[in-house]
Scaffold this motif. Structure first.
Motif, short mmCIF file in Angstrom:
data_model
loop_
_atom_site.label_atom_id
_atom_site.label_comp_id
_atom_site.label_asym_id
_atom_site.label_seq_id
_atom_site.Cartn_x
_atom_site.Cartn_y
_atom_site.Cartn_z
N MET A 40 0.39 -1.29 0.02
CA MET A 40 0.50 0.01 -0.05
C MET A 40 0.60 1.06 -1.05
O MET A 40 1.57 2.20 0.92
CB MET A 40 -0.93 -0.15 1.22
N ASP A 41 0.53 2.22 -1.42
CA ASP A 41 1.39 2.90 -0.95
C ASP A 41 1.45 4.18 -0.70
O ASP A 41 0.00 4.30 0.23
CB ASP A 41 1.92 3.83 -2.65
N ILE A 42 1.27 5.33 -0.12
CA ILE A 42 0.88 7.26 0.22
C ILE A 42 -0.16 7.57 -0.41
O ILE A 42 -0.90 8.06 0.57
CB ILE A 42 2.53 7.48 0.30
N ARG A 43 0.12 7.67 -1.61
CA ARG A 43 -1.92 8.02 -2.17
C ARG A 43 -3.27 7.10 -1.68
O ARG A 43 -4.02 7.87 -1.25
CB ARG A 43 -1.26 8.32 -3.39
N GLU A 44 -2.52 5.82 -1.69
CA GLU A 44 -3.89 4.77 -0.92
C GLU A 44 -3.92 5.18 0.35
O GLU A 44 -4.84 5.01 0.74
CB GLU A 44 -3.86 3.70 -1.35
N ILE A 45 -2.94 5.60 1.16
CA ILE A 45 -3.78 6.03 2.26
C ILE A 45 -3.84 7.16 2.47
O ILE A 45 -4.88 7.56 3.19
CB ILE A 45 -2.15 5.58 3.48
N GLN A 46 -3.20 8.08 2.20
CA GLN A 46 -4.03 9.40 1.83
C GLN A 46 -5.19 9.19 1.02
O GLN A 46 -6.47 9.47 2.02
CB GLN A 46 -3.09 10.46 1.16
N ASN A 47 -6.00 8.47 0.24
CA ASN A 47 -7.56 8.01 -0.40
C ASN A 47 -8.28 7.79 0.95
O ASN A 47 -9.20 7.96 1.07
CB ASN A 47 -7.65 7.92 -1.23
N LEU A 48 -7.75 6.98 1.67
CA LEU A 48 -8.81 5.83 2.63
C LEU A 48 -8.26 7.13 3.72
O LEU A 48 -9.99 6.75 4.21
CB LEU A 48 -7.25 4.81 3.53
N ILE A 49 -7.56 8.00 3.98
CA ILE A 49 -7.91 8.77 4.48
C ILE A 49 -9.43 9.77 4.88
O ILE A 49 -10.48 10.17 5.50
CB ILE A 49 -6.64 10.07 5.26
N LYS A 50 -9.00 10.17 3.53
CA LYS A 50 -10.22 11.57 3.21
C LYS A 50 -11.72 10.10 2.66
O LYS A 50 -12.44 10.99 3.33
CB LYS A 50 -9.67 11.68 1.92
N PHE A 51 -11.32 9.71 2.92
CA PHE A 51 -12.73 8.60 2.35
C PHE A 51 -13.16 8.06 3.93
O PHE A 51 -14.63 8.51 3.85
CB PHE A 51 -12.66 7.35 1.66
N VAL A 52 -12.57 7.64 4.97
CA VAL A 52 -13.50 7.35 6.40
C VAL A 52 -13.53 9.04 6.85
O VAL A 52 -14.47 8.79 7.36
CB VAL A 52 -11.97 7.42 6.80
N ALA A 53 -12.80 9.70 6.42
CA ALA A 53 -13.57 11.62 7.16
C ALA A 53 -14.25 11.97 5.63
O ALA A 53 -15.60 12.34 7.39
CB ALA A 53 -12.61 12.69 6.91
N LYS A 54 -14.77 11.98 4.96
CA LYS A 54 -16.07 11.85 4.41
C LYS A 54 -17.04 11.00 4.98
O LYS A 54 -18.24 11.52 4.96
CB LYS A 54 -15.94 11.99 2.91
N SER A 55 -17.03 9.96 5.45
CA SER A 55 -18.22 8.33 5.43
C SER A 55 -19.22 9.14 6.80
O SER A 55 -19.93 8.49 7.46
CB SER A 55 -17.29 7.27 5.53
N GLY A 56 -18.02 9.70 8.29
CA GLY A 56 -18.78 10.29 8.94
C GLY A 56 -17.93 9.09 9.76
O GLY A 56 -17.91 9.12 11.00
N ALA A 57 -17.05 8.05 9.63
CA ALA A 57 -16.77 6.34 10.57
C ALA A 57 -16.57 7.93 11.97
O ALA A 57 -15.03 8.42 11.87
CB ALA A 57 -16.22 5.87 10.36
N THR A 58 -16.22 7.10 12.80
CA THR A 58 -15.55 7.91 14.11
C THR A 58 -14.05 7.00 14.48
O THR A 58 -13.16 7.72 14.77
CB THR A 58 -15.94 7.62 15.39
N GLU A 59 -13.27 6.28 13.58
CA GLU A 59 -12.32 4.76 13.93
C GLU A 59 -12.84 3.62 13.19
O GLU A 59 -13.80 3.02 12.67
CB GLU A 59 -12.44 4.44 15.41
N VAL A 60 -11.86 3.79 12.36
CA VAL A 60 -11.57 2.43 11.65
C VAL A 60 -9.85 1.80 11.45
O VAL A 60 -9.06 2.24 11.72
CB VAL A 60 -11.74 3.13 9.65
N LYS A 61 -10.29 0.61 11.78
CA LYS A 61 -9.12 -0.37 11.62
C LYS A 61 -8.99 -1.72 10.27
O LYS A 61 -9.92 -1.83 10.16
CB LYS A 61 -8.94 -0.99 12.62
N LEU A 62 -7.58 -1.17 10.04
CA LEU A 62 -7.60 -2.16 9.00
C LEU A 62 -6.02 -3.18 9.16
O LEU A 62 -5.04 -2.34 8.87
CB LEU A 62 -7.42 -1.57 7.28
N GLU A 63 -6.00 -4.38 8.72
CA GLU A 63 -5.03 -5.21 9.04
C GLU A 63 -4.68 -5.38 7.87
O GLU A 63 -5.59 -6.61 7.18
CB GLU A 63 -5.42 -5.95 10.68
N MET A 64 -3.49 -5.64 7.23
CA MET A 64 -3.89 -6.97 5.91
C MET A 64 -2.09 -7.74 6.87
O MET A 64 -2.03 -7.68 8.07
CB MET A 64 -2.65 -5.44 5.07
#
Length: 160
Positions: free
Chosen positions: A1-25
């Motif tokens: 997972m590269d930095i752009r994917e992480i940044q997109n994930l952060i933006k998506f979570v912020a827009k979704s209204g979720a308060t906490e998301v955990k992802l384990e790979m």
């Protein structure tokens, strides 16, 4: 997972209204925490999980007492019974989650496997460092807000 994917994930979570998301790979853990307060920033923690790390502290301990000269051997024997929590990444170590909060652990604190012992900032991301051992903290080897290297000892833990 590269930095752009992480940044997109952060933006998506912020827009979704979720308060906490955990992802384990396979080799990475990501925790994204947001607040409902306007102007508050999202906080992200990324932790790389090396596969061979649990065996490293045990394998590294026996070699340490063999290398010092005889006068230093008694002091080395005193610490040989302790387990070492090492830094899994390079960055800046913080012993508190934020400046106004108490430290994660102090000398004498009892920890369990999976407890957060500190946070390491790397590339503007805060990585929670979890203990892989249970026991009692007997020594803190790094000061707060100090730079740390990969595999640098951070804490000594008495497993008994």
């Amino acid at each position: 997972m590269d930095i752009r994917e992480i940044q997109n994930l952060i933006k998506f979570v912020a827009k979704s209204g979720a308060t906490e998301v955990k992802l384990e790979m396979d080799d990475i853990k990501i925790t994204i925490k947001t607040t409902n307060e306007p102007g508050a920033e999202a906080t992200s923690y990324i932790q790389h999980v090396p596969v061979s790390q649990p065996a490293a502290p045990v394998a590294a301990q026996p070699t340490a007492p063999a290398t010092p000269a005889a006068p230093a051997a008694p002091a080395a024997d005193d610490t040989s019974k302790f387990l070492v929590i090492k830094s899994p990444i390079i960055g800046t170590l913080y012993r508190k989650p934020s400046p106004d909060k108490p430290t994660f652990v102090e000398v004498g604190s009892t920890i369990s496997k999976g407890d957060v012992v500190c946070v390491i900032e790397a590339m503007k991301l805060f990585n929670e460092i979890e203990s892989e051992v249970s026991g009692k903290i007997v020594k803190v080897l790094v000061d707060d807000s100090s730079p740390v290297e990969y595999d640098q000892p951070l804490f000594l833990v008495d497993p008994s």
